[in-house]
Write an enzyme that holds these catalytic residues in place. Structure first.
Site, PDB file in Angstrom:
ATOM      1  N   SER A 146      33.303  45.477  48.147  1.00  0.00           N
ATOM      2  CA  SER A 146      34.291  46.551  48.299  1.00  0.00           C
ATOM      3  C   SER A 146      33.747  47.549  49.300  1.00  0.00           C
ATOM      4  O   SER A 146      32.547  47.542  49.606  1.00  0.00           O
ATOM      5  CB  SER A 146      34.462  47.231  46.933  1.00  0.00           C
ATOM      6  OG  SER A 146      34.969  48.549  47.063  1.00  0.00           O
ATOM      7  N   TYR A 159      32.453  51.043  39.007  1.00  0.00           N
ATOM      8  CA  TYR A 159      32.951  50.065  39.988  1.00  0.00           C
ATOM      9  C   TYR A 159      32.070  50.119  41.247  1.00  0.00           C
ATOM     10  O   TYR A 159      31.647  49.093  41.776  1.00  0.00           O
ATOM     11  CB  TYR A 159      34.396  50.416  40.333  1.00  0.00           C
ATOM     12  CG  TYR A 159      35.117  49.434  41.232  1.00  0.00           C
ATOM     13  CD1 TYR A 159      35.021  49.534  42.622  1.00  0.00           C
ATOM     14  CD2 TYR A 159      35.913  48.429  40.703  1.00  0.00           C
ATOM     15  CE1 TYR A 159      35.691  48.660  43.458  1.00  0.00           C
ATOM     16  CE2 TYR A 159      36.597  47.537  41.533  1.00  0.00           C
ATOM     17  CZ  TYR A 159      36.486  47.670  42.900  1.00  0.00           C
ATOM     18  OH  TYR A 159      37.159  46.789  43.719  1.00  0.00           O
TER      19      TYR A 159
END
Ligand code: GCO
Length: 255
Positions: A146, A159
């Site tokens: 990400s 995350y």
């Protein structure tokens, strides 16, 4: 002998979390390049629907329902692959969840759940796949990172930590498994139009921030990740390992 650089014919790809979202887009892309696909998820109804949709396109698709946080289920799934003669040539560790909450309010159990799904699963499934890939002297592992593999955003700490770990796990896999003929790389999607981001897309302030912050001035489409996945899954990347490729409209490269 000329090798077909981007042809995945004769290869089998297991993609975790692939009944919808980015995982399903990866499955569609690799299938279009010739791979047999093993779809994974925990919702068997959704998994079967995804398989039916792909089979309608003429793709060779199997399903393997297991929870990516359940080590026993993972080991059993790979043992069944062995029994059924299914050789996983390409593993995409895509499964992931998002949980947005400031750390001062974050329960440890929520922190742990995100790390279990988004990071530890990639290690456990990667280890099981690599054991078999090593016996064959070849394999491709593609972990999904990400922008938060590099940069932090407030309220998504677990995350971010997990995706940062994905980047370094990818390098660790490259370090240990290169001599076994395995290439391990990662893809870092930018802000993509997915169910997971629905709340962000529908937030006018956040939508404006993404568009202002991204040189291409738009959100990415899941199908725009397929080309990078095919590249990293194919002969075209046989001497590429430990890398993370950002598919983000240029966002990570600009202030
Ligand atoms: C968020 C988003 C991001 C994107 C993506 C960006 O809450 O900021 O969910 O995490 O999904 O990971 O690369």
């Amino acid at each position: 002998m000329s090798i077909k650089l981007f042809d995945l014919s004769g290869k089998t790809a297991l993609i975790t979390g692939s009944s919808r979202g980015l995982g399903f887009a990866f499955a569609d892309g690799l299938a279009a390049a010739g791979a047999r696909i093993v779809l994974n998820g925990i919702n068997t109804k959704r998994l079967d629907e995804a398989a039916t949709e792909m089979k309608a396109k003429g793709y060779d698709v199997l399903t393997s329902a297991f929870d990516v946080t359940d080590e026993k289920a993972i080991v059993e799934a790979f043992n069944k692959f062995d029994v059924d003669g299914i050789e996983v040539d390409i593993l995409m560790n895509n499964a992931g969840i998002q949980f947005r909450k400031p750390m001062l309010e974050l329960e440890t159990s929520d922190w742990q759940r995100v790390l279990d799904v988004n990071l530890t699963s990639a290690f456990v499934i990667g280890r099981e796949a690599a054991k078999r890939m090593a016996q064959r002297g070849a394999g491709k592992i593609i972990n999904i990172g990400s922008l938060t593999s590099e940069l932090a955003r407030a309220t998504v700490a677990p995350y971010t930590v997990a995706k940062g770990g994905i980047k370094m796990l990818t390098k660790a896999m490259a370090a240990e498994w290169g001599e076994k003929g395995i290439q391990a790389n990662a893809i870092g999607p930018g802000y993509m139009v997915t169910d997971m981001n629905e709340a962000l897309i529908n937030n006018p302030e956040f939508d404006k921030w993404v568009k202002d912050r991204t040189p291409m001035r738009r959100w990415g489409l899941p199908e725009e990740l397929a080309g990078t996945a095919i590249y990293l899954a194919s002969n075209a990347s046989n001497y590429v390992s430990g890398q993370i490729i950002y598919v983000d409209g240029g966002m990570i490269s600009v202030l």
